[in-house]
Scaffold this motif. Structure first.
Motif, PDB file in Angstrom:
ATOM      1  N   GLY A  94      30.226  43.560  24.264  1.00  0.00           N
ATOM      2  CA  GLY A  94      28.759  43.257  25.354  1.00  0.00           C
ATOM      3  C   GLY A  94      28.948  42.045  26.390  1.00  0.00           C
ATOM      4  O   GLY A  94      28.206  41.111  26.911  1.00  0.00           O
ATOM      5  N   MET A  95      30.198  42.443  27.653  1.00  0.00           N
ATOM      6  CA  MET A  95      30.259  41.841  28.262  1.00  0.00           C
ATOM      7  C   MET A  95      30.611  42.740  29.767  1.00  0.00           C
ATOM      8  O   MET A  95      30.618  44.121  29.444  1.00  0.00           O
ATOM      9  CB  MET A  95      31.590  40.933  28.364  1.00  0.00           C
ATOM     10  N   THR A  96      30.333  41.833  31.065  1.00  0.00           N
ATOM     11  CA  THR A  96      31.015  42.931  32.442  1.00  0.00           C
ATOM     12  C   THR A  96      32.227  42.575  32.656  1.00  0.00           C
ATOM     13  O   THR A  96      32.810  41.983  32.096  1.00  0.00           O
ATOM     14  CB  THR A  96      28.970  42.320  33.345  1.00  0.00           C
ATOM     15  N   ALA A  97      32.469  43.574  33.652  1.00  0.00           N
ATOM     16  CA  ALA A  97      33.509  43.382  33.953  1.00  0.00           C
ATOM     17  C   ALA A  97      34.041  41.701  34.685  1.00  0.00           C
ATOM     18  O   ALA A  97      34.886  41.575  34.542  1.00  0.00           O
ATOM     19  CB  ALA A  97      34.191  44.399  34.616  1.00  0.00           C
ATOM     20  N   LYS A  98      33.121  41.776  35.322  1.00  0.00           N
ATOM     21  CA  LYS A  98      33.586  40.318  35.635  1.00  0.00           C
ATOM     22  C   LYS A  98      33.389  39.089  34.909  1.00  0.00           C
ATOM     23  O   LYS A  98      34.129  38.034  34.812  1.00  0.00           O
ATOM     24  CB  LYS A  98      32.250  39.560  37.165  1.00  0.00           C
ATOM     25  N   ASP A  99      32.477  38.900  34.092  1.00  0.00           N
ATOM     26  CA  ASP A  99      32.384  37.992  33.023  1.00  0.00           C
ATOM     27  C   ASP A  99      33.654  38.332  31.512  1.00  0.00           C
ATOM     28  O   ASP A  99      34.372  37.474  32.008  1.00  0.00           O
ATOM     29  CB  ASP A  99      31.440  37.580  32.261  1.00  0.00           C
ATOM     30  N   ALA A 100      33.880  39.958  31.626  1.00  0.00           N
ATOM     31  CA  ALA A 100      35.566  39.506  30.880  1.00  0.00           C
ATOM     32  C   ALA A 100      36.792  39.167  31.563  1.00  0.00           C
ATOM     33  O   ALA A 100      37.534  38.644  30.880  1.00  0.00           O
ATOM     34  CB  ALA A 100      35.414  41.385  30.922  1.00  0.00           C
ATOM     35  N   ILE A 101      36.556  39.961  32.698  1.00  0.00           N
ATOM     36  CA  ILE A 101      37.698  38.979  33.074  1.00  0.00           C
ATOM     37  C   ILE A 101      38.375  37.513  33.607  1.00  0.00           C
ATOM     38  O   ILE A 101      38.499  37.621  33.435  1.00  0.00           O
ATOM     39  CB  ILE A 101      38.095  39.694  35.071  1.00  0.00           C
ATOM     40  N   ALA A 102      37.095  36.898  34.187  1.00  0.00           N
ATOM     41  CA  ALA A 102      36.891  35.294  33.633  1.00  0.00           C
ATOM     42  C   ALA A 102      37.045  34.498  32.674  1.00  0.00           C
ATOM     43  O   ALA A 102      37.484  33.933  31.973  1.00  0.00           O
ATOM     44  CB  ALA A 102      35.576  35.078  34.572  1.00  0.00           C
ATOM     45  N   VAL A 146      39.117  45.928  34.735  1.00  0.00           N
ATOM     46  CA  VAL A 146      39.884  44.424  33.644  1.00  0.00           C
ATOM     47  C   VAL A 146      41.082  44.207  33.382  1.00  0.00           C
ATOM     48  O   VAL A 146      42.287  43.522  33.169  1.00  0.00           O
ATOM     49  CB  VAL A 146      38.420  44.619  32.328  1.00  0.00           C
ATOM     50  N   ARG A 147      41.891  45.833  32.710  1.00  0.00           N
ATOM     51  CA  ARG A 147      42.736  46.043  31.784  1.00  0.00           C
ATOM     52  C   ARG A 147      43.851  45.278  32.931  1.00  0.00           C
ATOM     53  O   ARG A 147      44.954  44.651  33.195  1.00  0.00           O
ATOM     54  CB  ARG A 147      43.322  47.430  31.669  1.00  0.00           C
ATOM     55  N   VAL A 148      43.580  46.003  34.633  1.00  0.00           N
ATOM     56  CA  VAL A 148      44.430  45.368  35.782  1.00  0.00           C
ATOM     57  C   VAL A 148      44.789  43.880  35.885  1.00  0.00           C
ATOM     58  O   VAL A 148      45.435  43.566  35.593  1.00  0.00           O
ATOM     59  CB  VAL A 148      44.353  46.337  36.778  1.00  0.00           C
ATOM     60  N   ALA A 149      43.501  43.529  36.012  1.00  0.00           N
ATOM     61  CA  ALA A 149      43.807  42.356  36.556  1.00  0.00           C
ATOM     62  C   ALA A 149      44.322  41.415  34.836  1.00  0.00           C
ATOM     63  O   ALA A 149      44.529  40.178  35.504  1.00  0.00           O
ATOM     64  CB  ALA A 149      41.620  42.191  36.176  1.00  0.00           C
ATOM     65  N   LEU A 150      44.011  41.726  33.817  1.00  0.00           N
ATOM     66  CA  LEU A 150      44.089  40.590  32.245  1.00  0.00           C
ATOM     67  C   LEU A 150      45.654  41.735  32.664  1.00  0.00           C
ATOM     68  O   LEU A 150      46.727  42.194  32.408  1.00  0.00           O
ATOM     69  CB  LEU A 150      43.921  40.977  31.734  1.00  0.00           C
ATOM     70  N   GLN A 151      46.669  39.817  31.738  1.00  0.00           N
ATOM     71  CA  GLN A 151      47.926  40.091  31.374  1.00  0.00           C
ATOM     72  C   GLN A 151      47.870  40.301  29.617  1.00  0.00           C
ATOM     73  O   GLN A 151      48.533  40.319  29.512  1.00  0.00           O
ATOM     74  CB  GLN A 151      48.827  38.569  31.551  1.00  0.00           C
ATOM     75  N   THR A 152      46.696  40.471  29.390  1.00  0.00           N
ATOM     76  CA  THR A 152      46.053  40.714  27.901  1.00  0.00           C
ATOM     77  C   THR A 152      46.080  42.004  27.930  1.00  0.00           C
ATOM     78  O   THR A 152      45.232  42.397  28.751  1.00  0.00           O
ATOM     79  CB  THR A 152      45.244  39.815  27.370  1.00  0.00           C
ATOM     80  N   PRO A 153      46.458  42.552  26.480  1.00  0.00           N
ATOM     81  CA  PRO A 153      46.406  43.813  26.604  1.00  0.00           C
ATOM     82  C   PRO A 153      44.695  44.517  26.231  1.00  0.00           C
ATOM     83  O   PRO A 153      44.027  43.407  25.325  1.00  0.00           O
ATOM     84  CB  PRO A 153      47.143  44.438  25.449  1.00  0.00           C
ATOM     85  N   ILE A 154      44.388  45.564  26.602  1.00  0.00           N
ATOM     86  CA  ILE A 154      42.719  45.931  26.700  1.00  0.00           C
ATOM     87  C   ILE A 154      43.303  46.673  24.943  1.00  0.00           C
ATOM     88  O   ILE A 154      44.098  47.860  25.642  1.00  0.00           O
ATOM     89  CB  ILE A 154      42.291  46.159  27.474  1.00  0.00           C
TER      90      ILE A 154
END
Length: 395
Positions: free
Chosen positions: A235-243, A271-279
């Motif tokens: 349900g999200m965009t990449a920008k919002d998911a990263i934030a 998104v995967r690269v931007a976050l520490q949390t696993p996707i």
């Protein structure tokens, strides 16, 4: 080498060997060595499973499940079973028609000719496409063939394939919906803990002002040792998911599931690269080819095949091997009674998704110990349809 971002499997890792000599393995053969079990008929039964309360995620509110039970009869009186479903009742006749369209690809075959069936079914769907309802039709029959193989041989599917473990860690997925209040979330999470679950999943709205207070209350209720996963249901965009993902990192999230539309692999990789949390993603991918594209795009840390969409047991196993070749763990999506056998055969399996949507249709309950789902040794799936339940829920 696996990244420490991954959620790894735990529990009994013992391998079961020597299954060729298992009791009952000769049931497929005559005394002269010739095979004798032939598939003679394919039957389907439409079912409706209403919910006591509607459940909701970011993309849908679900009031009932429309299911299709599949049966493969043989000349020896052994029958294989399987189940597929949709959340939209008007789609059930389409699923039924697709399964029946593939009838001639399976009639006359022996139960262990799953690869021959797959090749013929793949040829037959060429014009209508290699994703969507055509793959669901193949999966319906493929799963029934595997159940039949196990029943005819007197072995569960995980032992037919080669068992990797006798128990699989499970997470509670049948709750923590968007339709619930914070107090209801906390009460349900505590109930999951009481049942022995050490991992559970929260559905997201995709909006920080809604999701963060709910996540904070949940983490405070279950403590720091329980694995919490979150699911945005595409349900999200990449920008919002990263934030949002960066704000959720404070709550030690085990994985962030499907933040973006399933087809948007390029942005999911960002998104995967931007976050520490696993996707985690993959429940909406079809066949090994969809998962190959996902792996090549580096779009997910954890792959999540869905038995119905991936193409049944045969294709789930191929995706499991493909994931293992890239040192990626696999988590199942839905169908816990059936996915359990496959997860029990994959050395790179991680958490089994557990919910009780289809449990009323089966004679046998799933068994758990210390948050682990026990892989049954009963033949085939290890679970058999309850005929009274089918009669009650048939359309």
């Amino acid at each position: 080498m696996m990244s420490d971002k991954y959620v790894l499997a735990s529990g009994d890792e013992s391998v079961n060997v020597g299954i060729a000599a298992a009791p009952g393995a000769s049931k497929l053969f005559h005394s002269d060595g010739s095979r004798h079990v032939k598939i003679t008929e394919l039957r389907t039964l439409p079912l409706s499973l209403p919910l006591e309360k509607p459940i909701g995620n970011a993309t849908a509110t679900i009031h009932s499940f429309s299911c299709l039970a599949i049966f493969l009869d043989t000349d020896e009186g052994v029958t294989g079973e399987n189940l597929i479903f949709t959340i939209r009742p008007e789609q059930l006749p389409l699923l039924d028609s697709m399964v029946k369209l593939l009838r001639e690809a399976v009639i006359g075959r022996e139960p262990d000719e799953t690869e021959a069936f797959w090749a013929e079914a793949w040829r037959r769907i060429n014009f209508i496409g290699f994703a969507g309802v055509s793959i669901m039709g193949i999966a319906a029959i493929d799963g029934a063939m595997w159940d039949l193989r196990g029943r005819a041989a007197g072995l569960c599917i995980s032992k037919l394939v080669g068992r990797a473990r006798d128990a699989v860690p499970a997470y509670a997925s049948g709750g923590l919906w968007l339709t619930q209040s914070v107090s209801e979330l906390v009460a349900e999470a505590e109930a999951f803990l009481d049942r022995g679950f050490t991992a559970m999943k929260l559905r997201l709205a995709g909006r920080a002002e809604i999701d963060l207070p709910r996540l904070k209350a949940l983490r405070e209720a279950v403590g720091g040792k329980v694995a919490l996963m979150v699911d945005a249901n595409q349900g999200m965009t990449a920008k919002d998911a990263i934030a949002l993902g960066r704000e959720m990192e404070a709550f030690d999230i085990a994985w962030f599931e499907e933040p973006l539309p399933a087809h948007d692999l390029e942005h999911l990789a960002e998104v995967r690269v931007a976050l520490q949390t696993p996707i985690a993603s993959g429940e909406n991918e079809y066949t090994r080819y969809g998962f190959r594209r996902m792996i090549e795009a580096k779009a997910a840390d954890i792959l999540m095949p869905d038995l119905q969409r991936v193409g049944g047991v045969s294709e789930f196993l191929k995706v499991g091997a493909l994931a293992a070749a890239h040192d990626l763990p696999v988590s199942s999506h839905l169908f816990p009674e059936m996915s359990l056998q496959i997860m029990g055969s994959l050395p790179n399996a991680t958490l089994l998704e557990h919910l009780e949507w289809f449990s009323p249709l089966y004679q046998e309950p799933m068994e758990f110990k210390d948050g682990m789902a026990l892989v049954p040794d009963r033949p085939g799936w290890g679970f058999t349809f309850d005929q009274k339940a089918l009669e009650h829920h048939k359309i």
